[in-house]
Design a protein around this motif. Structure first.
Motif, PDB file in Angstrom:
ATOM      1  N   LEU A  87       0.819  -1.214   0.000  1.00 51.23           N
ATOM      2  CA  LEU A  87       0.000   0.000   0.000  1.00 51.23           C
ATOM      3  C   LEU A  87       0.852   1.263   0.000  1.00 51.23           C
ATOM      4  CD1 LEU A  87      -2.579  -1.144   2.706  1.00 51.23           C
ATOM      5  CD2 LEU A  87      -2.893  -1.194   0.223  1.00 51.23           C
ATOM      6  N   THR A  88       0.376   2.267  -0.734  1.00 50.80           N
ATOM      7  CA  THR A  88       0.994   3.592  -0.741  1.00 50.80           C
ATOM      8  C   THR A  88      -0.121   4.629  -0.736  1.00 50.80           C
ATOM      9  OG1 THR A  88       1.020   3.892  -3.156  1.00 50.80           O
ATOM     10  CG2 THR A  88       2.875   2.677  -2.168  1.00 50.80           C
ATOM     11  N   ASP A  89       0.257   5.908  -0.672  1.00 52.31           N
ATOM     12  CA  ASP A  89      -0.739   6.982  -0.704  1.00 52.31           C
ATOM     13  C   ASP A  89      -1.518   7.005  -2.015  1.00 52.31           C
ATOM     14  OD1 ASP A  89      -0.211   7.799   1.823  1.00 52.31           O
ATOM     15  OD2 ASP A  89       1.007   9.544   1.277  1.00 52.31           O
ATOM     16  N   HIS A  90      -0.976   6.370  -3.053  1.00 54.50           N
ATOM     17  CA  HIS A  90      -1.704   6.299  -4.323  1.00 54.50           C
ATOM     18  C   HIS A  90      -2.990   5.477  -4.179  1.00 54.50           C
ATOM     19  CE1 HIS A  90       1.461   8.276  -6.558  1.00 54.50           C
ATOM     20  NE2 HIS A  90       2.355   7.412  -6.111  1.00 54.50           N
ATOM     21  N   ILE A 108      -1.795  -5.150   7.788  1.00 55.60           N
ATOM     22  CA  ILE A 108      -0.925  -6.204   8.316  1.00 55.60           C
ATOM     23  C   ILE A 108       0.508  -5.700   8.457  1.00 55.60           C
ATOM     24  CG2 ILE A 108       0.003  -8.511   7.887  1.00 55.60           C
ATOM     25  CD1 ILE A 108      -2.551  -9.110   6.298  1.00 55.60           C
ATOM     26  N   ASP A 109       1.058  -5.847   9.653  1.00 57.34           N
ATOM     27  CA  ASP A 109       2.464  -5.531   9.957  1.00 57.34           C
ATOM     28  C   ASP A 109       2.915  -4.161   9.441  1.00 57.34           C
ATOM     29  OD1 ASP A 109       2.864  -7.916  11.308  1.00 57.34           O
ATOM     30  OD2 ASP A 109       3.470  -8.999   9.500  1.00 57.34           O
ATOM     31  N   PRO A 110       2.193  -3.105   9.798  1.00 55.71           N
ATOM     32  CA  PRO A 110       2.607  -1.780   9.320  1.00 55.71           C
ATOM     33  C   PRO A 110       3.782  -1.223  10.122  1.00 55.71           C
ATOM     34  CG  PRO A 110       0.748  -1.560  10.780  1.00 55.71           C
ATOM     35  CD  PRO A 110       0.991  -3.041  10.646  1.00 55.71           C
ATOM     36  N   GLN A 111       4.578  -0.405   9.487  1.00 60.14           N
ATOM     37  CA  GLN A 111       5.583   0.404  10.175  1.00 60.14           C
ATOM     38  C   GLN A 111       5.016   1.828  10.222  1.00 60.14           C
ATOM     39  OE1 GLN A 111       9.741  -0.134   9.009  1.00 60.14           O
ATOM     40  NE2 GLN A 111       9.124  -1.890   7.749  1.00 60.14           N
ATOM     41  N   PRO A 112       4.458   2.240  11.357  1.00 60.86           N
ATOM     42  CA  PRO A 112       3.712   3.506  11.422  1.00 60.86           C
ATOM     43  C   PRO A 112       4.461   4.699  10.858  1.00 60.86           C
ATOM     44  CG  PRO A 112       3.451   2.268  13.446  1.00 60.86           C
ATOM     45  CD  PRO A 112       4.492   1.544  12.644  1.00 60.86           C
ATOM     46  N   ASP A 113       5.747   4.810  11.109  1.00 57.75           N
ATOM     47  CA  ASP A 113       6.503   5.968  10.654  1.00 57.75           C
ATOM     48  C   ASP A 113       6.729   5.973   9.139  1.00 57.75           C
ATOM     49  OD1 ASP A 113       6.705   6.951  13.233  1.00 57.75           O
ATOM     50  OD2 ASP A 113       8.573   5.847  13.635  1.00 57.75           O
ATOM     51  N   MET A 114       6.432   4.854   8.503  1.00 58.06           N
ATOM     52  CA  MET A 114       6.624   4.745   7.059  1.00 58.06           C
ATOM     53  C   MET A 114       5.343   5.061   6.291  1.00 58.06           C
ATOM     54  SD  MET A 114       9.808   3.935   6.819  1.00 58.06           S
ATOM     55  CE  MET A 114       9.965   3.364   5.118  1.00 58.06           C
ATOM     56  N   LEU A 115       4.227   5.280   7.010  1.00 59.25           N
ATOM     57  CA  LEU A 115       2.941   5.543   6.364  1.00 59.25           C
ATOM     58  C   LEU A 115       2.447   6.933   6.735  1.00 59.25           C
ATOM     59  CD1 LEU A 115       1.176   2.139   7.159  1.00 59.25           C
ATOM     60  CD2 LEU A 115       2.255   2.794   5.005  1.00 59.25           C
ATOM     61  N   SER A 116       1.715   7.556   5.822  1.00 51.82           N
ATOM     62  CA  SER A 116       1.134   8.858   6.118  1.00 51.82           C
ATOM     63  C   SER A 116      -0.022   8.687   7.099  1.00 51.82           C
ATOM     64  CB  SER A 116       0.644   9.533   4.843  1.00 51.82           C
ATOM     65  OG  SER A 116      -0.502   8.860   4.329  1.00 51.82           O
ATOM     66  N   ILE A 117      -0.327   9.714   7.854  1.00 52.23           N
ATOM     67  CA  ILE A 117      -1.417   9.650   8.808  1.00 52.23           C
ATOM     68  C   ILE A 117      -2.759   9.469   8.097  1.00 52.23           C
ATOM     69  CG2 ILE A 117      -1.663  12.166   8.867  1.00 52.23           C
ATOM     70  CD1 ILE A 117      -2.262   9.677  11.770  1.00 52.23           C
ATOM     71  N   PHE A 120      -3.013   5.804   7.167  1.00 55.04           N
ATOM     72  CA  PHE A 120      -3.180   4.970   8.358  1.00 55.04           C
ATOM     73  C   PHE A 120      -4.579   5.101   8.949  1.00 55.04           C
ATOM     74  CE2 PHE A 120      -1.778   3.044  12.364  1.00 55.04           C
ATOM     75  CZ  PHE A 120      -0.928   2.075  11.867  1.00 55.04           C
ATOM     76  N   ASN A 121      -5.187   6.285   8.797  1.00 60.38           N
ATOM     77  CA  ASN A 121      -6.507   6.515   9.378  1.00 60.38           C
ATOM     78  C   ASN A 121      -7.620   5.748   8.673  1.00 60.38           C
ATOM     79  OD1 ASN A 121      -5.680   8.170  11.450  1.00 60.38           O
ATOM     80  ND2 ASN A 121      -5.992  10.074  10.306  1.00 60.38           N
ATOM     81  N   VAL A 122      -7.345   5.236   7.482  1.00 60.06           N
ATOM     82  CA  VAL A 122      -8.351   4.451   6.761  1.00 60.06           C
ATOM     83  C   VAL A 122      -8.624   3.130   7.472  1.00 60.06           C
ATOM     84  CG1 VAL A 122      -8.840   3.236   4.603  1.00 60.06           C
ATOM     85  CG2 VAL A 122      -7.764   5.496   4.547  1.00 60.06           C
ATOM     86  N   PHE A 123      -7.643   2.632   8.236  1.00 65.72           N
ATOM     87  CA  PHE A 123      -7.734   1.300   8.829  1.00 65.72           C
ATOM     88  C   PHE A 123      -8.205   1.368  10.285  1.00 65.72           C
ATOM     89  CE2 PHE A 123      -4.645   1.144   5.423  1.00 65.72           C
ATOM     90  CZ  PHE A 123      -5.057   0.024   4.715  1.00 65.72           C
ATOM     91  N   SER A 124      -9.119   0.467  10.615  1.00 63.93           N
ATOM     92  CA  SER A 124      -9.630   0.383  11.988  1.00 63.93           C
ATOM     93  C   SER A 124      -8.919  -0.713  12.781  1.00 63.93           C
ATOM     94  CB  SER A 124     -11.140   0.096  11.968  1.00 63.93           C
ATOM     95  OG  SER A 124     -11.833   1.083  11.249  1.00 63.93           O
ATOM     96  N   TYR A 125      -8.277  -1.656  12.070  1.00 59.87           N
ATOM     97  CA  TYR A 125      -7.626  -2.793  12.713  1.00 59.87           C
ATOM     98  C   TYR A 125      -6.170  -2.870  12.271  1.00 59.87           C
ATOM     99  CZ  TYR A 125     -12.266  -4.564  14.007  1.00 59.87           C
ATOM    100  OH  TYR A 125     -13.522  -4.709  14.542  1.00 59.87           O
ATOM    101  N   VAL A 126      -5.323  -3.360  13.172  1.00 58.90           N
ATOM    102  CA  VAL A 126      -3.912  -3.584  12.870  1.00 58.90           C
ATOM    103  C   VAL A 126      -3.539  -4.997  13.306  1.00 58.90           C
ATOM    104  CG1 VAL A 126      -1.537  -2.941  13.426  1.00 58.90           C
ATOM    105  CG2 VAL A 126      -3.262  -1.157  13.079  1.00 58.90           C
ATOM    106  N   MET A 127      -2.955  -5.763  12.379  1.00 57.09           N
ATOM    107  CA  MET A 127      -2.479  -7.104  12.705  1.00 57.09           C
ATOM    108  C   MET A 127      -0.953  -7.088  12.743  1.00 57.09           C
ATOM    109  SD  MET A 127      -1.088 -10.220  11.613  1.00 57.09           S
ATOM    110  CE  MET A 127      -1.526 -11.079  10.118  1.00 57.09           C
ATOM    111  N   LEU A 128      -0.382  -7.581  13.846  1.00 60.82           N
ATOM    112  CA  LEU A 128       1.060  -7.708  14.005  1.00 60.82           C
ATOM    113  C   LEU A 128       1.389  -9.168  14.235  1.00 60.82           C
ATOM    114  CD1 LEU A 128       1.507  -4.677  16.437  1.00 60.82           C
ATOM    115  CD2 LEU A 128       2.024  -4.702  13.981  1.00 60.82           C
ATOM    116  N   PHE A 146      -0.007   6.338  16.528  1.00 63.29           N
ATOM    117  CA  PHE A 146      -0.889   6.046  15.398  1.00 63.29           C
ATOM    118  C   PHE A 146      -1.825   4.872  15.705  1.00 63.29           C
ATOM    119  CE2 PHE A 146       1.464   7.882  11.437  1.00 63.29           C
ATOM    120  CZ  PHE A 146       1.445   9.130  12.047  1.00 63.29           C
ATOM    121  N   LEU A 147      -1.406   3.956  16.590  1.00 58.88           N
ATOM    122  CA  LEU A 147      -2.184   2.746  16.864  1.00 58.88           C
ATOM    123  C   LEU A 147      -3.125   2.904  18.059  1.00 58.88           C
ATOM    124  CD1 LEU A 147       0.119   1.644  15.008  1.00 58.88           C
ATOM    125  CD2 LEU A 147      -0.054  -0.507  16.259  1.00 58.88           C
TER     126      LEU A 147
END
Length: 394
Positions: A87-90, A108-117, A120-128, A146-147
């Motif tokens: 996923l990207t901002d595109h 799935i397995d996001p690196q918060p600092d690597m994604l725009s806010i 990241f706000n589109v997602f309600s769930y985070v899987m690690l 962010f989480l």
């Protein structure tokens, strides 16, 4: 088909008290748990998901391309998880549109600092997953700002110590893994997605307001079916000079009138676990019925479909009466298939007797009144074999 077929695996996700709160559904033979489009697109017609999941939230692993064939079930609380690395901002506009359509999304397995806010706000769930990142890194990500508003799911928990630490940092989270060990193989009788696609497609074709775009949405539920319908446009039957990349364009080339005929062919050729000769026999019968019908009743329609669908019980492992009960077919076609009634039923009866070599049951005297001799009937049969061979190469 046996009632002991494993349809999918159901992995329980538990809360901090080890009570099951949700289920993760995955393909039984897919050890890497990567999504399979055919599995996802048929999942919702194989079993009663509400009953199997006990009305709990279900989690699915998918990707953006597959969401176009994934049924949107408003009565099922479903979360679709997407891999962060894809996923990207595109993709932001597309993801926002999915949210507006009613999808709940997880990452799935996001690196918060690597994604725009915004992304990241589109997602309600985070899987690690502890298979991908170690425990300390997982805890650090859970504590990231962010989480803070997300529902956390930690997978691949291997020990009681890991479980205890994770419950402390994510008391409202969900947990799964070998330590929790709540994976169940769901068994039952598989209802092929092809049958449900056929039912919906026939219903849409009976609606005069159905557009090629609407019809295409049903075909595109199954990637194999879509591929075969598109491939048909490149055959000598249509000789398309265009680069056809989607089902809607294929329908425009084939024509709505012939659509169900060719979708029926594509559908039966897509059914797995059946001998190749069965498909050849079904298409040969369909062609023979069409050729004989054209000679006897030039204006009669539906003979090809009658011949083809006479093999439905062999492909879908159900009795004809059960299959036709749900299919919104013309009554003349149903009567022909169930009772050999009407002109279509008479054509099917002659074709079946000829195929079986029961010459004494073929009404050659009546056929002669239509200028069809024994030799002419033989020629029609040979022609149908040639037609079927051409179709089989599509």
């Amino acid at each position: 088909m046996k009632n002991t077929d494993i349809l999918f695996c159901r992995k329980a996700l538990v809360d901090q008290f080890s009570d099951t709160s949700a289920y993760y559904l995955l393909h039984p033979s897919n050890e890497t748990e990567k999504p399979q489009t055919s599995f996802l697109s048929s999942l919702f017609v194989d079993v009663n998901l509400i009953e199997i999941t006990q009305q709990k939230t279900i989690f699915l692993h998918s990707n953006l391309d597959e969401l176009s064939v994934l049924p949107l079930q408003s009565h099922i609380n479903m979360v679709v998880f997407l891999e962060s690395k894809m996923l990207t901002d595109h993709h932001l506009d597309e993801l926002c549109e999915l949210r507006l359509q009613g999808y709940q999304l997880g990452i799935i397995d996001p690196q918060p600092d690597m994604l725009s806010i915004d992304l990241f706000n589109v997602f309600s769930y985070v899987m690690l997953s502890l298979d991908q990142i170690n425990l300390e890194t997982t805890i650090a990500r859970i504590e990231h700002p962010f989480l803070s508003s997300k529902t956390i799911w930690v997978d691949a928990i291997q020990s009681a110590d890991q479980f205890d630490r994770l419950r402390e940092v994510a008391p409202d989270g969900l947990f799964s893994g070998h330590f929790i060990h709540k994976v169940t193989a769901v068994k039952g009788k598989r209802i092929l997605a092809h049958k449900m696609i056929l039912i919906d497609l026939l219903a849409a074709l009976n609606n005069s307001e159905s557009s090629p775009r609407v019809l295409a949405t049903y075909i595109e539920r199954d990637p194999t079916l879509t591929y075969r319908v598109i491939k048909l446009t490149q055959s000598v039957l249509y000789r398309s000079q265009f680069n056809v990349t989607n089902a809607q364009r294929a329908i425009e080339i084939i024509g709505i009138r012939d659509l169900i005929k060719w979708v029926g062919v594509a559908m039966l050729s897509s059914v797995s676990g059946k001998p190749d000769c069965l498909f050849s026999m079904a298409v040969s019968r369909a062609c023979f019925c069409q050729n004989l019908s054209a000679a006897l009743f030039p204006k009669l329609e539906g003979a090809f479909l009658v011949g083809l669908f006479s093999y439905l019980p062999s492909f879908l492992d159900e009795e004809m009466a059960v299959l036709l009960k749900d299919l919104p077919l013309d009554q003349h076609i149903k009567s022909a298939l169930l009772e050999y009634k009407g002109n279509l039923g008479g054509v099917l009866k002659i074709v079946e007797e000829y195929e079986a070599g029961r010459w004494e049951k073929i009404p050659f005297e009546r056929l002669a009144t239509k200028d069809i001799s024994q030799q002419a009937l033989k020629d029609l049969y040979i022609e149908s074999l040639s037609n079927a061979k051409q179709i089989g190469n599509l």
